[in-house]
Design an enzyme around this catalytic site. Structure first.
Site, PDB file in Angstrom:
ATOM      1  N   ARG A   1       4.015 -18.745 -36.132  1.00  0.00           N
ATOM      2  CA  ARG A   1       3.283 -19.806 -35.427  1.00  0.00           C
ATOM      3  C   ARG A   1       2.889 -20.900 -36.416  1.00  0.00           C
ATOM      4  NH1 ARG A   1       2.385 -20.057 -30.755  1.00  0.00           N
ATOM      5  NH2 ARG A   1       1.866 -17.926 -30.218  1.00  0.00           N
TER       6      ARG A   1
ATOM      7  N   MET B   1      16.661 -17.979 -29.890  1.00  0.00           N
ATOM      8  CA  MET B   1      15.467 -18.597 -30.460  1.00  0.00           C
ATOM      9  C   MET B   1      15.496 -18.390 -31.969  1.00  0.00           C
ATOM     10  SD  MET B   1      11.595 -17.924 -29.382  1.00  0.00           S
ATOM     11  CE  MET B   1      10.374 -19.158 -29.660  1.00  0.00           C
TER      12      MET B   1
ATOM     13  N   ASP C   1      13.375 -25.004 -31.250  1.00  0.00           N
ATOM     14  CA  ASP C   1      13.829 -23.708 -31.770  1.00  0.00           C
ATOM     15  C   ASP C   1      14.724 -22.953 -30.783  1.00  0.00           C
ATOM     16  OD1 ASP C   1      11.875 -23.282 -29.936  1.00  0.00           O
ATOM     17  OD2 ASP C   1      10.607 -22.022 -31.205  1.00  0.00           O
TER      18      ASP C   1
END
Ligand code: BGC
Length: 347
Positions: A295, A290, A200
């Site tokens: 998550r 990023m 990422d």
């Protein structure tokens, strides 16, 4: 008589065409002869050779006539690429187009073959394996490949991209995937340098060189999500570079970090135990974007990480590359990367 003159006329026209065809070829041959050493003749032919290789059309060589074709195909000494690539652009504008397709990225990188590339005009200074641990992040992977391939080509590197996919739904283990990537990539080629790359993080500046130094190198000083500031002094995560020898010396990553966090700190401890020092490029260059994500399930925070970190000095010699047990399920050589799918077992 009339018959003869018509035939003669036809013949002389053919001779004329042949002459016209041979003339440029003989001029090239003369230039070559009088230019002396092979380095000069390489200069004369390098543009033509490059164009031909680019077209990947051997028919073109045949059409040029045997002697020139032989000359074009004869390997000529290539010089080492310059320390500073003339192709670098500095800060580049990144784009994350939702409509981007794998085919688009393949189309933009025709000279990447089975995930591997080397410069045409010079010999790369380092051969670099990019290792990307991965599971279920296809979109991020595509954005990264879209930027990374041209970025590495501008740096005039000989490189290959390895994506190491963790099979199954056991807790994610970034460190062990990277150990597998290192061990498997070395079966293909004796790479000089390894870049451990999160999927990422996209580099913003091509002066952030993906090569190894005499010390382990951390490439992410800042990222957009943290205001481009270094997370903490000992941070060694995200993207880092270690030579084959450096990584071997520390016995690679620990295999025992399941879930998010700690494995990069563990690697830093290993590096320090070997009296090596982590270096970083300047902050205005080592910048990353990023790609936002939540998550992942299966990559929950590893609550044991502090406990594990305390025992690193005691266990590093027996937990690492030399104890990495895994089962390769497949190795697919796709146009843009080598896709290694592996069963790592369970925590
Ligand atoms: C974790 C590292 C992580 C870092 C930055 C630390 O607490 O141990 O693994 O890279 O935070 O997010």
């Amino acid at each position: 008589m009339g018959f003869c003159s018509a035939a003669c006329c036809k013949l002389s026209r053919r001779v004329k065409y042949l002459f016209l065809l041979l003339l440029p070829l003989s001029v090239l041959a003369w230039i070559c002869l009088f230019s002396g050493g092979s380095v000069k003749s390489f200069t004369v032919f390098s543009a033509a050779t490059q164009a031909l290789i680019k077209k990947e059309n051997t028919q073109d060589l045949a059409n040029l006539g045997t002697s020139v074709a032989v000359r074009l195909m004869t390997p000529t000494p290539r010089t080492e690429c310059p320390k500073k690539s003339p192709l670098l652009q500095g800060a580049v504008k990144l784009n994350f187009e939702p409509s981007l397709k794998v085919k688009d990225v393949e189309g933009e990188n025709k000279r990447v073959v089975e995930g591997r590339y080397q410069p045409l005009s010079c010999t790369a200074r380092q051969s670099v394996a990019i290792l990307i641990p991965h599971r279920n992040r296809e979109r991020h992977l595509l954005y990264l490949l879209h930027h990374l391939h041209p970025f590495l080509q501008r740096q005039q590197l000989h490189y290959a991209v390895y994506v190491i996919q963790q099979a199954g739904d056991a807790t994610f283990n970034r460190a062990k995937l990277l150990n597998v990537g290192y061990l498997e990539a070395l079966k293909d080629y004796t790479w000089d340098c390894f870049i451990f790359h999160d999927v990422d993080l996209v580099p913003e500046n091509d002066r952030n060189l993906y090569v190894c130094d005499s010390q382990p190198k951390h490439l992410v000083v800042g990222r957009n999500a943290t205001g481009y500031k270094l997370h903490y002094k000992g941070y060694f995560g995200g993207v880092s570079a270690m030579s084959r020898e450096q990584f071997g010396k520390v016995n690679g990553f620990a295999n025992t970090y399941w879930g998010w966090g700690g494995e990069d700190d563990d690697l830093r401890i290993r590096v320090e135990l070997q009296k090596m020092k982590i270096v970083r490029p300047p902050a205005d260059i080592a910048r990353y974007t990023m790609v936002f994500h939540k998550r992942d399930s299966g990559n929950e925070v590893n609550k044991d990480r502090m406990k594990l970190l305390r025992r690193t000095p005691l266990v590093w010699k027996k937990d690492g590359l030399n104890s990495c047990k895994y089962q390769i399920l497949s190795v697919e050589r796709l146009p843009l990367y080598i896709n290694v799918t592996v069963d790592l077992g369970k925590p």
